[in-house]
Structures are given as structure tokens and as C-alpha cells.
Design a protein around this motif. Structure first.
Motif, PDB file in Angstrom:
ATOM      1  N   UNK A   1      40.953  85.795 -18.864  1.00 19.10           N
ATOM      2  CA  UNK A   1      40.836  84.464 -19.458  1.00 19.10           C
ATOM      3  C   UNK A   1      42.229  83.903 -19.696  1.00 19.10           C
ATOM      4  N   UNK A   2      42.309  82.628 -20.006  1.00 19.86           N
ATOM      5  CA  UNK A   2      43.615  82.011 -20.210  1.00 19.86           C
ATOM      6  C   UNK A   2      44.384  82.672 -21.346  1.00 19.86           C
ATOM      7  N   UNK A   3      43.686  83.245 -22.318  1.00 18.95           N
ATOM      8  CA  UNK A   3      44.349  83.920 -23.432  1.00 18.95           C
ATOM      9  C   UNK A   3      44.892  85.288 -23.029  1.00 18.95           C
ATOM     10  N   UNK A   4      44.492  85.780 -21.867  1.00 17.45           N
ATOM     11  CA  UNK A   4      44.967  87.074 -21.396  1.00 17.45           C
ATOM     12  C   UNK A   4      43.866  87.865 -20.729  1.00 17.45           C
ATOM     13  N   UNK A   5      44.264  88.967 -20.149  1.00 20.73           N
ATOM     14  CA  UNK A   5      43.315  89.831 -19.443  1.00 20.73           C
ATOM     15  C   UNK A   5      43.141  91.129 -20.224  1.00 20.73           C
ATOM     16  N   UNK A   6      41.951  91.705 -20.081  1.00 18.44           N
ATOM     17  CA  UNK A   6      41.661  92.994 -20.691  1.00 18.44           C
ATOM     18  C   UNK A   6      40.977  93.870 -19.657  1.00 18.44           C
ATOM     19  N   UNK A   7      41.286  95.162 -19.697  1.00 13.49           N
ATOM     20  CA  UNK A   7      40.667  96.111 -18.787  1.00 13.49           C
ATOM     21  C   UNK A   7      40.512  97.454 -19.490  1.00 13.49           C
ATOM     22  N   UNK A   8      39.360  98.090 -19.232  1.00 12.58           N
ATOM     23  CA  UNK A   8      39.097  99.391 -19.837  1.00 12.58           C
ATOM     24  C   UNK A   8      38.112 100.155 -18.959  1.00 12.58           C
ATOM     25  N   UNK A   9      38.378 101.445 -18.780  1.00 18.21           N
ATOM     26  CA  UNK A   9      37.475 102.332 -18.060  1.00 18.21           C
ATOM     27  C   UNK A   9      37.168 103.508 -18.978  1.00 18.21           C
TER      28      UNK A   9
ATOM     29  N   UNK B   1      35.647 112.832 -18.725  1.00 19.71           N
ATOM     30  CA  UNK B   1      36.275 112.829 -20.052  1.00 19.71           C
ATOM     31  C   UNK B   1      37.621 112.105 -20.047  1.00 19.71           C
ATOM     32  N   UNK B   2      37.598 110.862 -19.551  1.00 19.72           N
ATOM     33  CA  UNK B   2      38.843 110.104 -19.440  1.00 19.72           C
ATOM     34  C   UNK B   2      38.610 108.651 -19.837  1.00 19.72           C
ATOM     35  N   UNK B   3      39.511 108.128 -20.643  1.00 15.32           N
ATOM     36  CA  UNK B   3      39.498 106.712 -21.009  1.00 15.32           C
ATOM     37  C   UNK B   3      40.847 106.129 -20.618  1.00 15.32           C
ATOM     38  N   UNK B   4      40.819 105.031 -19.863  1.00 22.07           N
ATOM     39  CA  UNK B   4      42.046 104.316 -19.544  1.00 22.07           C
ATOM     40  C   UNK B   4      41.889 102.870 -19.986  1.00 22.07           C
ATOM     41  N   UNK B   5      43.000 102.298 -20.420  1.00 18.69           N
ATOM     42  CA  UNK B   5      42.973 100.945 -20.961  1.00 18.69           C
ATOM     43  C   UNK B   5      44.179 100.167 -20.471  1.00 18.69           C
ATOM     44  N   UNK B   6      44.065  98.863 -20.592  1.00 15.41           N
ATOM     45  CA  UNK B   6      45.192  97.978 -20.319  1.00 15.41           C
ATOM     46  C   UNK B   6      45.724  98.111 -18.906  1.00 15.41           C
TER      47      UNK B   6
END
Length: 158
Positions: free
Chosen positions: A77-85, A91-96
Motif C-alpha cells: 500500500x502507499x503507506x508501505x509494504x508488509x510481508x510475512x511467511x 518451524x520457520x517464520x520470516x518477516x519483512x
């Protein structure tokens, strides 16, 4: 008293900075489509010639045996992007930015649009994300650059 107030104010500001949005991604391709308006009306996205993918939002939830899931959340979005898996299978979390580095080549390889048959979209997403077809429930919501939001759902009998 004045010293205590300054200490509390400083501590609070440090806490707020430390609790920033971990899902924020700054490495989104420059020409990636951006949603410019939160309303679900057509024409509320910016489209760029030769955009790397044709959506501004991608929300995938796949549930496997033992309530293990594979979840992807992406929005630009214009305010910024977000990403998360959230990959409970491994057993893995990735962000940003780390999540975006994983998602960009996958998103760029997707070929479906809002007119593609649901079964074909599900097959392609499973293949591109290297996910097993032995899921219990598949749920994908995509907001395309033309403003169309489409859901793809499939639930297998248990």
C-alpha cells in the motif's frame, strides 16, 4: 520528579521504536503494484508497465495434518509494504525484507489472473511454493491490480 518523568518518557520512546512493525518490507520491487485506496473499488491501484506481478495483496493459508499450516501475508500500500511467511511445516517464520526475498521470485513466476480457473490457481500456487497436495484446507485471497478481489478455497474431506 522532573528527572523521573524524563526517564519514563525516554524509556517509552525506546520501547515504541523497538516494537516497530517487523513485517515491514522495504525491498519491494520499484515497479510492484501499490494499492492507493483501501476501498474495494476498481481503479484504486497503481499499475506499472512490466510490473513483476499483478496483485497488491496475497494472503495464503494452507492447513496440513496435525494443524500445521503454511501462511503467507503480503500487502503493498502507499503507506508501505508488509510481508510475512509462517511455515509451521519447517518451524520457520520470516518477516519483512527476509520474507520479501523469498516471495519475489515466487510472485514473479505466478501466471494466473482473476479469470483463471480456481483449480488451476490452486495447483500453480502449490507448485510454485513447493507445497504438498496432501493439505486439508487451501485458502487464498488475492487483490489484483484492477481492484478485483478473488478467493480460492478448497477443503478436502477428512
Amino acid at each position: 520528579m522532573k528527572k523521573m518523568i524524563l526517564t519514563v518518557a525516554f524509556s517509552t520512546s525506546l520501547l515504541l521504536v523497538a516494537c516497530g512493525d517487523k513485517d515491514e518490507a522495504t525491498n519491494v520491487p520499484d515497479n510492484a503494484p501499490v494499492e492507493t485506496n483501501k476501498n474495494n473499488t476498481a481503479g484504486d491501484t497503481s499499475t506499472t508497465v512490466n510490473a513483476p506481478f499483478n496483485f497488491t495483496h496475497f494472503d495464503l493459508d494452507v492447513e496440513y495434518p496435525n494443524k500445521r499450516t503454511y501462511d503467507v501475508e503480503y500487502e503493498n500500500e502507499t503507506a508501505g509494504a508488509e510481508a510475512k511467511i509462517e511455515d509451521e511445516l519447517n518451524n520457520k517464520i520470516t518477516q519483512g525484507n527476509e520474507a520479501m526475498n523469498t516471495l519475489i521470485p515466487i510472485f514473479e513466476s505466478l501466471t494466473f489472473d482473476h479469470t483463471t480457473a480456481d483449480a488451476q490457481v490452486i495447483d500453480e500456487v502449490l507448485q510454485k511454493f513447493n507445497l504438498s497436495e496432501l493439505y486439508f484446507e487451501f485458502d487464498l485471497e488475492v487483490k489484483f491490480t484492477d481492484g478485483t478481489t478473488k478467493e480460492y478455497r478448497h477443503k478436502k474431506p477428512m
